[in-house]
Design a protein around this motif. Structure first.
Motif, PDB file in Angstrom:
ATOM      1  N   CYS A 103       0.850  -1.192   0.000  1.00  0.00           N
ATOM      2  CA  CYS A 103       0.000   0.000   0.000  1.00  0.00           C
ATOM      3  C   CYS A 103       0.889   1.248   0.000  1.00  0.00           C
ATOM      4  O   CYS A 103       1.993   1.242   0.529  1.00  0.00           O
TER       5      CYS A 103
ATOM      6  N   ASP B 160       0.504   3.778   1.712  1.00  0.00           N
ATOM      7  CA  ASP B 160       0.487   4.380   3.055  1.00  0.00           C
ATOM      8  C   ASP B 160       1.899   4.754   3.514  1.00  0.00           C
ATOM      9  O   ASP B 160       2.815   3.923   3.487  1.00  0.00           O
TER      10      ASP B 160
ATOM     11  N   GLY C 216      -4.211   0.770  -0.956  1.00  0.00           N
ATOM     12  CA  GLY C 216      -5.023  -0.438  -0.814  1.00  0.00           C
ATOM     13  C   GLY C 216      -4.327  -1.687  -1.320  1.00  0.00           C
ATOM     14  O   GLY C 216      -4.962  -2.733  -1.457  1.00  0.00           O
TER      15      GLY C 216
ATOM     16  N   HIS D  78      -2.224  -4.088   5.338  1.00  0.00           N
ATOM     17  CA  HIS D  78      -1.894  -3.569   6.664  1.00  0.00           C
ATOM     18  C   HIS D  78      -3.125  -3.199   7.464  1.00  0.00           C
ATOM     19  O   HIS D  78      -4.220  -3.003   6.910  1.00  0.00           O
TER      20      HIS D  78
ATOM     21  N   CYS E  49      -6.043   0.330   7.092  1.00  0.00           N
ATOM     22  CA  CYS E  49      -5.832   0.839   5.722  1.00  0.00           C
ATOM     23  C   CYS E  49      -6.956   1.822   5.327  1.00  0.00           C
ATOM     24  O   CYS E  49      -8.134   1.463   5.307  1.00  0.00           O
ATOM     25  N   GLY E  50      -6.575   3.027   4.995  1.00  0.00           N
ATOM     26  CA  GLY E  50      -7.547   4.061   4.639  1.00  0.00           C
ATOM     27  C   GLY E  50      -8.319   3.723   3.379  1.00  0.00           C
ATOM     28  O   GLY E  50      -9.523   4.008   3.278  1.00  0.00           O
TER      29      GLY E  50
HETATM   30 ZN   LIG Z   1      -3.408   1.200   3.087  1.00  0.00          ZN
END
Ligand SMILES: [Zn+2]
Length: 224
Positions: free
Chosen positions: A74, A76, A99, A127, A130-131
């Motif tokens: 991801c 992130d 994602g 993870h 995760c947004g």
């Molecule tokens: Zn994520």
């Protein structure tokens, strides 16, 4: 089904007899790659990171690269694969989209690493928290539609969210994590649709494994 059991059942890894002639005369196997990642994450957890970023390493890599693992992760900012696995220049071949999804371009990158660089291990790394996963669930349950191309990303996660929601009873926080797990497994399935990847797995020269990063720093490999 308990999450742990779920993870074990969903593991896709063919660890046996995966040998590739790289790093000079030293044979590199998926099992070795996995062990190096685990050891690296252990060093990271202990704050003992010491990745090789030296001028000598740069110089040696100018001739060619021989990464030992592909990481599909991801975007992130809290989860840079080189850091959390304590790896240096030339060690990891990394593809990152929010994602930890894959589109055709990401698939092409994975295929390149396998076909051209002979990488024996692909890790799909999701993870905690995760947004992108949360946003995808929210778009389904709360009609919180995303704008622009964010919607394209969320669409790739929605099938996992929908399948989890079919038989889910729990908190929203638990739901997000279940969908994140399902999304990792779905991405592995998408990778295995690739002829190049499928062939590598069937020939025993390539392993694909799911893994999940906790925001505390630990990576848990599916089936571990
Ligand atoms: Zn994520």
């Amino acid at each position: 089904m308990k999450r742990r059991h779920c993870l074990v059942l969903l593991m896709i890894a063919i660890m046996a007899a995966a040998t590739l002639p790289v790093h000079g005369e030293q044979p590199l196997t998926a099992g070795m790659s996995l062990a190096w990642l685990m050891e690296g994450n252990s060093r990271y957890l202990q704050g003992l990171n010491n990745p090789d970023l030296s001028p000598e390493r740069r110089e040696s890599l100018a001739v060619a690269q021989h990464p030992f693992a592909v990481i599909v992760g991801c975007s992130d900012s809290r989860i840079p694969p080189e850091h959390i696995f304590d790896q240096g220049l030339g060690d990891l071949f990394v593809i990152r989209l929010a994602g930890n999804v894959v589109d055709t371009l990401a698939l092409g990158s994975v295929e390149y690493a396998i076909a051209e660089l002979g990488v024996p291990l692909v890790v799909v790394l999701g993870h905690e928290g995760c947004g992108a996963v949360k946003a995808s669930v929210r778009s389904l349950l709360d009609e919180a539609e995303a704008g622009g191309h964010i919607a394209d990303l969320l669409d790739l996660i929605k099938p996992s969210a929908e399948s989890v929601l079919q038989s889910f009873a729990g908190t929203r926080a638990e739901l997000y994590e279940r969908v994140a797990d399902a999304n990792i497994t779905a991405v592995i399935g998408q990778l295995l649709q690739s002829e190049i990847i499928q062939q590598g797995a069937e020939e025993g020269v390539l392993s694909i494994v799911g893994a999940k990063y906790s925001l505390g720093g630990e990576v848990t490999f599916f089936g571990e």
